[in-house]
Design a protein around this motif. Structure first.
Motif, PDB file in Angstrom:
ATOM      1  N   SER A 357     -31.817-120.827  50.304  1.00 15.32           N
ATOM      2  CA  SER A 357     -33.240-121.033  50.556  1.00 15.32           C
ATOM      3  C   SER A 357     -33.552-122.528  50.607  1.00 15.32           C
ATOM      4  O   SER A 357     -32.743-123.366  50.183  1.00 15.32           O
ATOM      5  CB  SER A 357     -34.078-120.389  49.459  1.00 15.32           C
ATOM      6  OG  SER A 357     -33.931-121.104  48.237  1.00 15.32           O
ATOM      7  N   LYS A 358     -34.733-122.851  51.133  1.00 19.45           N
ATOM      8  CA  LYS A 358     -35.163-124.252  51.148  1.00 19.45           C
ATOM      9  C   LYS A 358     -35.237-124.797  49.726  1.00 19.45           C
ATOM     10  O   LYS A 358     -34.833-125.951  49.478  1.00 19.45           O
ATOM     11  CB  LYS A 358     -36.517-124.368  51.844  1.00 19.45           C
ATOM     12  CG  LYS A 358     -36.995-125.796  51.998  1.00 19.45           C
ATOM     13  CD  LYS A 358     -38.224-125.873  52.879  1.00 19.45           C
ATOM     14  CE  LYS A 358     -39.462-125.393  52.160  1.00 19.45           C
ATOM     15  NZ  LYS A 358     -40.700-125.680  52.918  1.00 19.45           N
ATOM     16  N   ASN A 427     -32.115-121.049  55.030  1.00 22.68           N
ATOM     17  CA  ASN A 427     -32.139-119.704  55.620  1.00 22.68           C
ATOM     18  C   ASN A 427     -33.487-119.377  56.261  1.00 22.68           C
ATOM     19  O   ASN A 427     -33.803-118.205  56.471  1.00 22.68           O
ATOM     20  CB  ASN A 427     -31.806-118.653  54.553  1.00 22.68           C
ATOM     21  CG  ASN A 427     -32.836-118.602  53.424  1.00 22.68           C
ATOM     22  OD1 ASN A 427     -33.788-119.401  53.404  1.00 22.68           O
ATOM     23  ND2 ASN A 427     -32.656-117.685  52.491  1.00 22.68           N
ATOM     24  N   ASP A 428     -34.294-120.412  56.572  1.00 22.48           N
ATOM     25  CA  ASP A 428     -35.675-120.177  57.003  1.00 22.48           C
ATOM     26  C   ASP A 428     -35.885-120.345  58.504  1.00 22.48           C
ATOM     27  O   ASP A 428     -36.965-120.741  58.952  1.00 22.48           O
ATOM     28  CB  ASP A 428     -36.628-121.090  56.235  1.00 22.48           C
ATOM     29  CG  ASP A 428     -36.286-122.577  56.391  1.00 22.48           C
ATOM     30  OD1 ASP A 428     -35.211-122.892  56.942  1.00 22.48           O
ATOM     31  OD2 ASP A 428     -37.094-123.420  55.965  1.00 22.48           O
TER      32      ASP A 428
END
Length: 451
Positions: A357-358, A427-428
């Protein structure tokens, strides 16, 4: 529409054959767009417009001629044929253009959503008014909603020629956007949010309104950071804009003309090992999805960069013939629409995301900057050399956590160096906003000019 075009094509081709064209092609593009904009709680702009355009080209006395019309009617046929004959050979092109005979098969790619086509106009208007109303009342520091709008678009494309090519497809898309302006202690900040997709229920006015306002508010109190070299987290939307600005470096046409430093580098490692870039036209319901390009070539899912290694350039039929390879299905007309010549453009070009994730990346960076709101991407970059210097804002990363806002800083460097200095992707990934996309990127060693 399809029956009308079939009859028109047959008459046009008969006229072209009678005139003496040895081969000939018809390209059709039809579009319908609805949009509404709201300002201060009232409808400020309302558009419901359609457009159509056709181009005809063919070989006459051994040379290629072109003609265009915005009218799809029998009385346009003599004009199209005569103009193409007169124009044949006026523009000398050492690379003879050949009409593409078509492929044995084409992937069926979903580009059209029936449900979106049935959304009532009133619902589009009501949701836009609701978005403006919600945003306006979210916080006392809101100075105004600069723009707020939504709409849908539909398109139909057909290519047919005397070699047997006959392909067509329809597509549609929905969109919504809002920009919020906030103020505190004499400082103004603006932020925006955008939605695009094919499922109208996914457009939630409250979600877009809140994101735009919250992002604007989070930038109040921003100030520069000291000049230095920082690890940065380039946020998704700005990473996408950055990749878009440099996407032409992968065009075989630009490379053949000497406008890209990637010439001769197929098979070489030009990016960090973890970097993968794909151009995939076969993804369902994405911005650049299509079964065929504007030359009728079947599109593909292909690796442009794989584990850091440059695998292919993007080709149309002309550039492919020069390099002795097959077209990659990237021959598309440019900004001029149906009147434009076929250029080289990506379909869905994107940096492959990871499973992190960010927030995971921010935590790993520990100390650095989150960069967003890149400005001057057209004036502050050199797509030939890869150099860039752009103003931006963002946030400080302290102890692996996003902290205070930052403004009036400039990041500078080189695109090719950035490719080699990508530590990790997030993953965005969002492939709905445009046909060039990227997840958030952790990039090491970026020069930042501040205070």
């Amino acid at each position: 529409m399809e029956e009308k075009l079939t009859k028109f094509k047959e008459k046009l081709f008969a006229a072209a054959k009678e005139k003496g064209f040895s081969d000939y092609e018809l390209y059709v593009n039809v579009s319908d767009t609805f949009s509404v904009r709201v300002f201060k709680g009232e409808i400020d702009e309302y558009k419901n417009a359609g457009s159509a355009g056709i181009s005809f080209r063919g070989t006459y006395n051994g040379k290629m001629g072109n003609s265009y019309s915005e009218k799809i009617a029998d009385d346009a046929i003599p004009f199209l044929v005569e103009n193409a004959a007169q124009n044949a050979g006026i523009i000398e092109d050492p690379d003879h253009v050949e009409l593409y005979p078509g492929d044995a098969s084409y992937e069926q790619v979903k580009q059209f959503e029936e449900g979106l086509a049935k959304v009532p106009v009133q619902d589009k208007i009501d949701k836009t008014l609701e978005m403006d109303r919600i945003a306006t009342g979210l916080d006392k520091r809101i100075a105004g909603i600069d723009y707020c709008g939504a709409g849908t678009s539909e398109g139909y494309r057909l290519i047919a020629n005397s070699h047997g090519l006959n392909v067509s497809a329809k597509s549609n898309n929905g969109f919504a956007f809002i920009s919020a302006r906030v103020t505190e202690n004499g400082q103004f900040k603006v932020d925006r949010e955008f939605w695009a997709g094919h499922n109208w229920t996914e457009f939630v006015p409250e979600t877009l309104a809140k994101k735009a306002v919250e992002n604007a508010l989070s930038q109040l109190g921003a100030k520069p950071v000291p000049t230095g070299v920082y690890d940065i987290l380039l946020e998704r939307d700005d990473a996408s804009a950055f990749l878009t600005a440099f996407s032409s470096v992968f065009s075989a046409e630009r490379i053949q003309k000497g406008f890209s430093l990637l010439k001769g580098k197929i098979g070489e490692e030009i990016a960090a090992k973890g970097v993968n870039i794909r151009d995939d036209a076969l993804l369902p319901l994405k911005a650049g999805s299509c079964s065929f390009d504007d030359e009728g070539v079947a599109t593909k899912n292909k690796a442009v960069i794989e584990n850091g290694v440059l695998k292919t350039f993007l080709h149309n039929t002309k550039t492919a013939k020069k390099d002795g390879v097959s077209s990659t299905g990237n021959g598309f007309k440019g900004m001029g629409g149906f009147k434009a010549p076929v250029d080289v453009s990506p379909t869905n070009l994107y940096i492959v995301p990871s499973n992190s994730s960010k927030d995971d990346l921010i935590n790993e960076i520990k100390t650095g900057l989150i960069i967003r709101d890149l400005g001057g991407l057209h004036s502050g970059i050199n797509p030939i050399s890869g150099d860039f210097s752009v103003i931006c804002g963002g946030y400080v990363i302290e102890n692996g956590v996003k902290s205070r806002p930052v403004e009036q800083i400039t990041i500078a460097g080189n695109f090719y160096s950035v490719l080699k200095n990508i530590v990790k992707t997030a993953n965005d990934l969002n492939q709905l906003r445009g046909n060039v996309a990227s997840p958030s990127l952790w990039i090491k060693g970026i020069n930042v000019s501040g205070e």
